[in-house]
Design an enzyme around this catalytic site. Structure first.
Site, PDB file in Angstrom:
ATOM      1  N   GLY A 237       0.824  -1.196   0.000  1.00 24.12           N
ATOM      2  CA  GLY A 237       0.000   0.000   0.000  1.00 24.12           C
ATOM      3  C   GLY A 237       0.860   1.248   0.000  1.00 24.12           C
ATOM      4  O   GLY A 237       2.069   1.187   0.204  1.00 24.12           O
ATOM      5  N   GLU A 282      -0.918   2.819   6.652  1.00 26.62           N
ATOM      6  CA  GLU A 282      -1.042   3.849   5.616  1.00 26.62           C
ATOM      7  C   GLU A 282      -1.920   5.015   6.068  1.00 26.62           C
ATOM      8  O   GLU A 282      -1.644   6.172   5.738  1.00 26.62           O
ATOM      9  CB  GLU A 282      -1.578   3.240   4.318  1.00 26.62           C
ATOM     10  CG  GLU A 282      -0.717   2.142   3.716  1.00 26.62           C
ATOM     11  CD  GLU A 282       0.720   2.567   3.440  1.00 26.62           C
ATOM     12  OE1 GLU A 282       0.990   3.779   3.347  1.00 26.62           O
ATOM     13  OE2 GLU A 282       1.569   1.671   3.326  1.00 26.62           O
ATOM     14  N   TRP A 293      11.390   4.767  12.218  1.00 28.90           N
ATOM     15  CA  TRP A 293      12.846   4.972  12.209  1.00 28.90           C
ATOM     16  C   TRP A 293      13.243   6.270  11.522  1.00 28.90           C
ATOM     17  O   TRP A 293      14.425   6.563  11.380  1.00 28.90           O
ATOM     18  CB  TRP A 293      13.557   3.780  11.564  1.00 28.90           C
ATOM     19  CG  TRP A 293      13.297   3.613  10.102  1.00 28.90           C
ATOM     20  CD1 TRP A 293      14.090   4.042   9.064  1.00 28.90           C
ATOM     21  CD2 TRP A 293      12.186   2.966   9.473  1.00 28.90           C
ATOM     22  NE1 TRP A 293      13.528   3.713   7.851  1.00 28.90           N
ATOM     23  CE2 TRP A 293      12.354   3.046   8.081  1.00 28.90           C
ATOM     24  CE3 TRP A 293      11.040   2.313   9.968  1.00 28.90           C
ATOM     25  CZ2 TRP A 293      11.435   2.509   7.179  1.00 28.90           C
ATOM     26  CZ3 TRP A 293      10.126   1.791   9.079  1.00 28.90           C
ATOM     27  CH2 TRP A 293      10.331   1.891   7.708  1.00 28.90           C
ATOM     28  N   VAL A 304       8.630  12.613  16.489  1.00 28.51           N
ATOM     29  CA  VAL A 304       7.807  12.197  17.623  1.00 28.51           C
ATOM     30  C   VAL A 304       8.738  11.961  18.799  1.00 28.51           C
ATOM     31  O   VAL A 304       9.710  11.207  18.692  1.00 28.51           O
ATOM     32  CB  VAL A 304       7.007  10.918  17.302  1.00 28.51           C
ATOM     33  CG1 VAL A 304       6.238  10.442  18.527  1.00 28.51           C
ATOM     34  CG2 VAL A 304       6.046  11.167  16.142  1.00 28.51           C
ATOM     35  N   THR A 307       9.061   8.064  20.648  1.00 31.06           N
ATOM     36  CA  THR A 307       9.465   6.861  19.925  1.00 31.06           C
ATOM     37  C   THR A 307      10.992   6.803  19.891  1.00 31.06           C
ATOM     38  O   THR A 307      11.632   7.787  19.540  1.00 31.06           O
ATOM     39  CB  THR A 307       8.905   6.857  18.491  1.00 31.06           C
ATOM     40  OG1 THR A 307       9.325   8.042  17.809  1.00 31.06           O
ATOM     41  CG2 THR A 307       7.387   6.797  18.507  1.00 31.06           C
TER      42      THR A 307
END
Length: 372
Positions: A237, A282, A293, A304, A307
């Site tokens: 996708g 998606e 990553w 962010v 993370t």
């Protein structure tokens, strides 16, 4: 807190394009042409290519898109800073945030919103309901997936974005407190559906499927448009980030990756991507989330704060802990590349980033004109 690049989001996106083999993209129909992100099924180095290649190509094609995305990033960072201030958390140095001091926070042609002039909410407790329009473009009877399979995918999206999925309980204790309910839900009914037969065996990533004159189906305004078709090239996708053209705004997913085998039988699905997480991934991009990553090495950020830094995607079902960049990877995050059964959470920071696009002046603010 992870360090954030001083460069603007778009400049960073262009700088950290992964140098990769393009053997699987030689066909012109397969050349990514839009501001999008692709999830690819085969583990290997080529998986690193699609996202940044697509983004880089579109930025090169349309310099105005860069300005729009810069403004969106500035708007996003202002909202995150405001949210931290409202929560009594000391704000980070503005110089650490991409987009500050650039743009006016009013992105034009935002894709599904743009410079809305109205609508939007800054309250993360408000539940936003996003209507979905599904375009099934099929070449054979298997690809003409059933309404039940479509509904199973909507059910997965609603569970995943509301943190109501049972498998979230598998999240390691290190990350469990970060599991986020986005307060975003998705609505679909059988009237919001078009089915169209096509002689085309694969559509590639050039957005032809989104154009009626090219044999596809035009986007419907006011919806999250989802095109279900065979993309080809091993691609599961791809999505368009906020900032692109309204006429191509939405996500595209292969029929065998759209829906959940756990929620029905006799569906056309392909394990291990048969639990509906390709759409969750998606739609995350459609909500302005980057890969976990950051599409680069240890110094490249996904914008962010909660993370962990990483230097590449994870595949399959990694064991915990998986250590990269001197920290444990959040391999179970939906924005990684693991199997469907091994991804089961978004983080609080990802929620803040996505909710920013629904605030007044945000690129998807029109979707937030709902009653709390």
């Amino acid at each position: 807190m992870k360090p954030l690049y001083k460069a603007l989001f778009v400049a960073a996106s262009m700088t950290f394009v992964v140098a990769c083999s393009e053997n699987h993209l030689n066909d012109e129909a397969m050349q990514p042409q839009k501001t999008s992100s692709a999830r690819i099924g085969q583990p290997g180095g080529e998986d690193r290519c699609a996202t940044m290649k697509v983004l880089s190509d579109k930025l090169a094609e349309n310099p105005g898109l860069a300005r729009s995305m810069e403004a969106i990033e500035a708007h996003t960072q202002r909202f995150i800073a405001m949210e931290k201030g409202n929560n009594g958390i000391q704000k980070s140095d503005n110089n650490q945030k991409p987009g500050n001091g650039g743009g006016d926070g009013k992105p034009g042609n935002g894709g599904g919103g743009g410079d809305t002039g109205g609508g939007g909410t800054t309250d993360p407790a408000v539940t936003i309901t996003i209507p979905v329009y599904v375009h099934v473009i099929y070449n054979n009877s298997q690809q003409n997936i059933s309404n039940a399979q479509i509904q199973s995918q909507i059910d997965v999206l609603n569970k995943d974005f509301r943190a109501q999925n049972n498998d979230k309980n598998s999240t390691p204790s290190e990350f469990a407190p970060l599991i986020a309910d986005f307060n975003i839900q998705y609505s679909w009914n059988t009237g919001d559906l078009i089915r169209k037969a096509s002689s085309k065996s694969s559509w590639g990533t050039n957005d032809a499927v989104k154009n009626r004159k090219r044999g596809g189906s035009d986007a419907v305004a006011g919806y999250l448009n989802i095109w279900v078709c065979n993309i080809g090239g091993g691609i599961l996708g791809y999505a368009q980030f906020p900032g692109g053209s309204v006429s191509t705004d939405g996500i595209v997913i292969g029929p065998e990756y759209f829906g959940s085998s756990a929620l029905g039988s006799n569906f056309y699905l392909s394990a291990p991507y048969d639990l509906g997480r390709t759409a969750t991934h998606e739609v995350g991009h459609w909500l302005n989330l980057r890969h976990i990553w950051g599409d680069g090495g240890c110094g490249v950020d996904d914008y962010v704060a909660d993370t962990p830094m990483s230097d590449g995607p994870n595949y399959g079902c990694p064991t915990y802990p998986t250590v990269r960049c001197s920290s444990n990877d959040m391999t179970m995050n939906y924005m990684d590349y693991t199997y469907d059964g091994c991804m089961y959470m978004f983080s609080t920071g990802q929620k803040s980033r996505s909710r920013a696009i629904f605030t007044p002046g945000g690129p998807r603010a029109d979707f937030a004109t709902v009653t709390p």
